[in-house]
Design a protein around this motif. Structure first.
Motif, PDB file in Angstrom:
ATOM      1  N   SER A  20       0.921  -1.355  -0.089  1.00  0.00           N
ATOM      2  CA  SER A  20       0.121   0.237  -0.078  1.00  0.00           C
ATOM      3  C   SER A  20       0.838   1.287   0.085  1.00  0.00           C
ATOM      4  O   SER A  20       2.004   1.339   0.828  1.00  0.00           O
ATOM      5  N   GLN A  26      -4.102   9.521  -4.657  1.00  0.00           N
ATOM      6  CA  GLN A  26      -4.808   8.462  -4.243  1.00  0.00           C
ATOM      7  C   GLN A  26      -4.017   7.618  -3.483  1.00  0.00           C
ATOM      8  O   GLN A  26      -2.857   7.479  -3.607  1.00  0.00           O
ATOM      9  N   ARG A  27      -4.730   6.572  -2.631  1.00  0.00           N
ATOM     10  CA  ARG A  27      -3.919   5.393  -2.110  1.00  0.00           C
ATOM     11  C   ARG A  27      -4.126   4.246  -2.977  1.00  0.00           C
ATOM     12  O   ARG A  27      -5.157   3.977  -3.553  1.00  0.00           O
ATOM     13  N   ASP A  29      -3.655   0.117  -2.920  1.00  0.00           N
ATOM     14  CA  ASP A  29      -3.596  -1.033  -1.935  1.00  0.00           C
ATOM     15  C   ASP A  29      -3.711  -2.197  -2.946  1.00  0.00           C
ATOM     16  O   ASP A  29      -4.679  -2.333  -3.870  1.00  0.00           O
ATOM     17  N   ASP A  46      -6.072  -4.474  -7.645  1.00  0.00           N
ATOM     18  CA  ASP A  46      -6.393  -3.256  -6.979  1.00  0.00           C
ATOM     19  C   ASP A  46      -7.369  -3.601  -5.931  1.00  0.00           C
ATOM     20  O   ASP A  46      -8.742  -3.795  -6.565  1.00  0.00           O
ATOM     21  N   ILE A  47      -7.276  -3.800  -4.760  1.00  0.00           N
ATOM     22  CA  ILE A  47      -7.993  -4.312  -3.740  1.00  0.00           C
ATOM     23  C   ILE A  47      -9.098  -3.258  -3.735  1.00  0.00           C
ATOM     24  O   ILE A  47     -10.214  -3.509  -3.286  1.00  0.00           O
ATOM     25  N   GLN A  48      -8.775  -2.063  -3.355  1.00  0.00           N
ATOM     26  CA  GLN A  48      -9.672  -0.793  -3.214  1.00  0.00           C
ATOM     27  C   GLN A  48     -10.731  -0.701  -4.381  1.00  0.00           C
ATOM     28  O   GLN A  48     -11.843  -0.590  -4.052  1.00  0.00           O
ATOM     29  N   GLY A  49     -10.155  -0.762  -5.458  1.00  0.00           N
ATOM     30  CA  GLY A  49     -10.758  -0.304  -6.737  1.00  0.00           C
ATOM     31  C   GLY A  49     -11.569  -1.501  -7.329  1.00  0.00           C
ATOM     32  O   GLY A  49     -12.165  -1.634  -8.492  1.00  0.00           O
ATOM     33  N   SER A  50     -11.332  -2.981  -6.662  1.00  0.00           N
ATOM     34  CA  SER A  50     -11.938  -4.225  -7.098  1.00  0.00           C
ATOM     35  C   SER A  50     -11.477  -4.412  -8.777  1.00  0.00           C
ATOM     36  O   SER A  50     -12.705  -4.700  -9.396  1.00  0.00           O
TER      37      SER A  50
END
Length: 88
Positions: A20, A26-27, A29, A46-50
């Protein structure tokens, strides 16, 4: 129920890196999965953006690729590209 028809069902050892970092806007992850499955390319999640993509050096050089796959602005895609170039 009908018998299930598998195209393939393989188990493979992988190496996964979770990272991360904060960009200008933006961040990020990410989970980066290495295996022998994708001809030397990495599976980048991209875990946050799926969103995810199978990425190699050639993909990072392709104009607009990261912007499209991860739905990023040019500036954010360049930050991600810079990071991925270090590890791919």
């Amino acid at each position: 129920m009908a018998e299930r028809f598998f195209l393939y069902d393989d188990l493979e050892n992988t190496k996964t890196r979770f990272v991360s970092f904060m960009g200008e806007n933006q961040r990020f992850d990410l989970a980066i999965i290495r295996s022998d499955r994708y001809y030397g390319k990495q599976l980048v999640l991209d875990i946050q953006g799926s969103r995810f993509a199978i990425i190699g050096e050639d993909d990072l050089r392709e104009e607009g690729y990261l912007e499209h796959v991860f739905q990023l602005s040019e500036e954010d895609a360049e930050e991600l590209r810079s990071f991925l170039m270090e590890i791919v």
